[in-house]
Design a protein around this motif. Structure first.
Motif, PDB file in Angstrom:
ATOM      1  N   GLU A 110       0.822  -1.211   0.000  1.00 56.07           N
ATOM      2  CA  GLU A 110       0.000   0.000   0.000  1.00 56.07           C
ATOM      3  C   GLU A 110       0.861   1.268   0.000  1.00 56.07           C
ATOM      4  OE1 GLU A 110      -3.312   2.487  -0.084  1.00 56.07           O
ATOM      5  OE2 GLU A 110      -3.030   0.396  -0.658  1.00 56.07           O
ATOM      6  N   HIS A 111       1.938   1.254   0.758  1.00 50.70           N
ATOM      7  CA  HIS A 111       2.845   2.403   0.791  1.00 50.70           C
ATOM      8  C   HIS A 111       3.336   2.732  -0.618  1.00 50.70           C
ATOM      9  CE1 HIS A 111       6.232   4.986   1.830  1.00 50.70           C
ATOM     10  NE2 HIS A 111       6.999   4.182   1.133  1.00 50.70           N
ATOM     11  N   TYR A 112       3.675   1.724  -1.376  1.00 48.44           N
ATOM     12  CA  TYR A 112       4.196   1.927  -2.714  1.00 48.44           C
ATOM     13  C   TYR A 112       3.093   2.323  -3.683  1.00 48.44           C
ATOM     14  CZ  TYR A 112       8.330   0.086  -0.628  1.00 48.44           C
ATOM     15  OH  TYR A 112       9.393  -0.069   0.202  1.00 48.44           O
ATOM     16  N   ARG A 113       1.884   1.851  -3.480  1.00 45.52           N
ATOM     17  CA  ARG A 113       0.754   2.259  -4.314  1.00 45.52           C
ATOM     18  C   ARG A 113       0.526   3.760  -4.138  1.00 45.52           C
ATOM     19  NH1 ARG A 113      -4.012   3.971  -4.183  1.00 45.52           N
ATOM     20  NH2 ARG A 113      -4.204   3.769  -1.938  1.00 45.52           N
ATOM     21  N   VAL A 114       0.570   4.230  -2.911  1.00 45.57           N
ATOM     22  CA  VAL A 114       0.407   5.656  -2.637  1.00 45.57           C
ATOM     23  C   VAL A 114       1.509   6.450  -3.346  1.00 45.57           C
ATOM     24  CG1 VAL A 114       0.499   7.406  -0.816  1.00 45.57           C
ATOM     25  CG2 VAL A 114      -0.830   5.307  -0.470  1.00 45.57           C
ATOM     26  N   PHE A 115       2.742   5.970  -3.264  1.00 41.02           N
ATOM     27  CA  PHE A 115       3.868   6.631  -3.934  1.00 41.02           C
ATOM     28  C   PHE A 115       3.603   6.748  -5.430  1.00 41.02           C
ATOM     29  CE2 PHE A 115       7.654   5.904  -6.535  1.00 41.02           C
ATOM     30  CZ  PHE A 115       8.361   7.067  -6.284  1.00 41.02           C
ATOM     31  N   TRP A 116       3.205   5.635  -6.074  1.00 46.97           N
ATOM     32  CA  TRP A 116       2.981   5.653  -7.522  1.00 46.97           C
ATOM     33  C   TRP A 116       1.782   6.507  -7.892  1.00 46.97           C
ATOM     34  CZ3 TRP A 116       6.525   5.060 -10.812  1.00 46.97           C
ATOM     35  CH2 TRP A 116       7.613   4.226 -10.542  1.00 46.97           C
ATOM     36  N   ASP A 117       0.731   6.481  -7.089  1.00 44.82           N
ATOM     37  CA  ASP A 117      -0.426   7.342  -7.356  1.00 44.82           C
ATOM     38  C   ASP A 117      -0.016   8.809  -7.331  1.00 44.82           C
ATOM     39  OD1 ASP A 117      -2.147   5.226  -7.696  1.00 44.82           O
ATOM     40  OD2 ASP A 117      -3.102   5.417  -5.722  1.00 44.82           O
ATOM     41  N   GLN A 118       0.770   9.199  -6.317  1.00 49.52           N
ATOM     42  CA  GLN A 118       1.226  10.589  -6.216  1.00 49.52           C
ATOM     43  C   GLN A 118       2.138  10.947  -7.385  1.00 49.52           C
ATOM     44  OE1 GLN A 118       2.969  10.621  -2.309  1.00 49.52           O
ATOM     45  NE2 GLN A 118       1.020  11.003  -1.287  1.00 49.52           N
ATOM     46  N   SER A 119       3.016  10.048  -7.754  1.00 51.90           N
ATOM     47  CA  SER A 119       3.935  10.298  -8.873  1.00 51.90           C
ATOM     48  C   SER A 119       3.155  10.460 -10.177  1.00 51.90           C
ATOM     49  CB  SER A 119       4.939   9.159  -9.010  1.00 51.90           C
ATOM     50  OG  SER A 119       5.756   9.084  -7.875  1.00 51.90           O
ATOM     51  N   LEU A 120       2.174   9.617 -10.404  1.00 55.16           N
ATOM     52  CA  LEU A 120       1.380   9.712 -11.628  1.00 55.16           C
ATOM     53  C   LEU A 120       0.514  10.966 -11.631  1.00 55.16           C
ATOM     54  CD1 LEU A 120       0.434   5.959 -12.110  1.00 55.16           C
ATOM     55  CD2 LEU A 120       2.067   7.315 -13.442  1.00 55.16           C
ATOM     56  N   ASP A 121       0.023  11.379 -10.461  1.00 51.51           N
ATOM     57  CA  ASP A 121      -0.726  12.630 -10.367  1.00 51.51           C
ATOM     58  C   ASP A 121       0.163  13.818 -10.756  1.00 51.51           C
ATOM     59  OD1 ASP A 121      -3.002  11.282  -9.593  1.00 51.51           O
ATOM     60  OD2 ASP A 121      -2.788  11.765  -7.448  1.00 51.51           O
ATOM     61  N   LYS A 122       1.407  13.823 -10.284  1.00 51.83           N
ATOM     62  CA  LYS A 122       2.351  14.896 -10.631  1.00 51.83           C
ATOM     63  C   LYS A 122       2.633  14.894 -12.138  1.00 51.83           C
ATOM     64  CE  LYS A 122       4.650  14.901  -6.149  1.00 51.83           C
ATOM     65  NZ  LYS A 122       5.866  14.507  -5.420  1.00 51.83           N
ATOM     66  N   LEU A 123       2.808  13.712 -12.706  1.00 47.43           N
ATOM     67  CA  LEU A 123       3.054  13.611 -14.143  1.00 47.43           C
ATOM     68  C   LEU A 123       1.849  14.146 -14.920  1.00 47.43           C
ATOM     69  CD1 LEU A 123       4.706  12.691 -16.585  1.00 47.43           C
ATOM     70  CD2 LEU A 123       3.717  10.401 -16.274  1.00 47.43           C
ATOM     71  N   GLU A 124       0.666  13.817 -14.472  1.00 47.62           N
ATOM     72  CA  GLU A 124      -0.547  14.313 -15.128  1.00 47.62           C
ATOM     73  C   GLU A 124      -0.604  15.842 -15.088  1.00 47.62           C
ATOM     74  OE1 GLU A 124      -5.337  13.378 -15.166  1.00 47.62           O
ATOM     75  OE2 GLU A 124      -4.153  12.862 -13.389  1.00 47.62           O
ATOM     76  N   ASP A 125      -0.226  16.428 -13.954  1.00 45.74           N
ATOM     77  CA  ASP A 125      -0.199  17.886 -13.833  1.00 45.74           C
ATOM     78  C   ASP A 125       0.783  18.495 -14.833  1.00 45.74           C
ATOM     79  OD1 ASP A 125      -2.064  17.724 -11.791  1.00 45.74           O
ATOM     80  OD2 ASP A 125      -0.554  17.943 -10.181  1.00 45.74           O
ATOM     81  N   VAL A 126       1.960  17.919 -14.952  1.00 42.47           N
ATOM     82  CA  VAL A 126       2.971  18.417 -15.887  1.00 42.47           C
ATOM     83  C   VAL A 126       2.470  18.310 -17.323  1.00 42.47           C
ATOM     84  CG1 VAL A 126       5.278  17.960 -16.832  1.00 42.47           C
ATOM     85  CG2 VAL A 126       4.923  17.975 -14.356  1.00 42.47           C
ATOM     86  N   LEU A 127       1.864  17.185 -17.668  1.00 45.99           N
ATOM     87  CA  LEU A 127       1.348  17.009 -19.029  1.00 45.99           C
ATOM     88  C   LEU A 127       0.228  18.005 -19.325  1.00 45.99           C
ATOM     89  CD1 LEU A 127       1.322  13.108 -19.280  1.00 45.99           C
ATOM     90  CD2 LEU A 127       2.893  14.709 -20.394  1.00 45.99           C
ATOM     91  N   ARG A 128      -0.601  18.265 -18.341  1.00 46.35           N
ATOM     92  CA  ARG A 128      -1.679  19.234 -18.496  1.00 46.35           C
ATOM     93  C   ARG A 128      -1.087  20.636 -18.763  1.00 46.35           C
ATOM     94  NH1 ARG A 128      -4.396  18.386 -13.787  1.00 46.35           N
ATOM     95  NH2 ARG A 128      -5.316  16.512 -14.635  1.00 46.35           N
ATOM     96  N   GLU A 129      -0.036  20.988 -18.033  1.00 48.69           N
ATOM     97  CA  GLU A 129       0.626  22.280 -18.229  1.00 48.69           C
ATOM     98  C   GLU A 129       1.248  22.385 -19.625  1.00 48.69           C
ATOM     99  OE1 GLU A 129       3.461  23.056 -15.102  1.00 48.69           O
ATOM    100  OE2 GLU A 129       1.954  22.653 -13.537  1.00 48.69           O
ATOM    101  N   ILE A 130       1.854  21.289 -20.065  1.00 47.86           N
ATOM    102  CA  ILE A 130       2.481  21.284 -21.402  1.00 47.86           C
ATOM    103  C   ILE A 130       1.412  21.446 -22.479  1.00 47.86           C
ATOM    104  CG2 ILE A 130       3.683  19.817 -23.091  1.00 47.86           C
ATOM    105  CD1 ILE A 130       5.273  18.664 -20.687  1.00 47.86           C
ATOM    106  N   ARG A 131       0.294  20.737 -22.337  1.00 42.67           N
ATOM    107  CA  ARG A 131      -0.801  20.862 -23.302  1.00 42.67           C
ATOM    108  C   ARG A 131      -1.365  22.273 -23.308  1.00 42.67           C
ATOM    109  NH1 ARG A 131      -3.758  16.455 -20.998  1.00 42.67           N
ATOM    110  NH2 ARG A 131      -2.280  14.770 -21.178  1.00 42.67           N
ATOM    111  N   ALA A 132      -1.538  22.834 -22.112  1.00 40.15           N
ATOM    112  CA  ALA A 132      -2.092  24.181 -22.012  1.00 40.15           C
ATOM    113  C   ALA A 132      -1.145  25.202 -22.653  1.00 40.15           C
ATOM    114  CB  ALA A 132      -2.345  24.549 -20.549  1.00 40.15           C
ATOM    115  N   ALA A 133       0.156  25.019 -22.467  1.00 41.84           N
ATOM    116  CA  ALA A 133       1.137  25.926 -23.076  1.00 41.84           C
ATOM    117  C   ALA A 133       1.124  25.785 -24.585  1.00 41.84           C
ATOM    118  CB  ALA A 133       2.527  25.655 -22.510  1.00 41.84           C
ATOM    119  N   GLY A 134       0.883  24.605 -25.079  1.00 41.10           N
ATOM    120  CA  GLY A 134       0.855  24.358 -26.529  1.00 41.10           C
ATOM    121  C   GLY A 134      -0.397  24.911 -27.182  1.00 41.10           C
TER     122      GLY A 134
END
Length: 113
Positions: free
Chosen positions: A85-109
């Protein structure tokens, strides 16, 4: 140094035959003969796998007259799930951060130059 319970459980789960046996026992108790049917191995070989699972606390074996059913004991699996579970939380948070970055890149484009 003796291995801890989690290490013993993970070691038992490392083998695909043992995982298949556990999957079968999740459907209900079974005899050694029934558990051995889908495998191209001898009954003694299946019994060795069952002993590993039993030592890890993943199964228990009963005795009812001539029938000796094997049963799944999910307790150690809960310990593995809790540890993961600890690692699931880590990966969920990491993927959420990646999603935020991708959203910013799309918005900038999408902005006009």
């Amino acid at each position: 140094m003796q291995p801890d319970r989690l290490s013993i459980t993970l070691s038992a789960l490392a083998d695909p035959t043992r995982r298949a046996i556990l999957a079968r026992l999740a459907l209900g108790e079974s005899s050694v003969t029934e558990l051995a049917e889908p495998f191209a191995m001898s009954l003694p070989a299946v019994s060795k796998h069952l002993k590993v699972l039993e030592r890890a606390g993943l199964i228990s074996r009963g005795r009812e007259a001539q029938w000796r059913p094997c049963r799944l004991d999910p307790g150690p699996l809960r310990e593995v799930a809790d540890w993961l579970e600890h690692y699931r939380v880590f990966w969920d948070q990491s993927l959420d951060k990646l999603e935020d970055v991708l959203r910013e890149i799309r918005a900038a484009g999408d902005k006009p130059a």
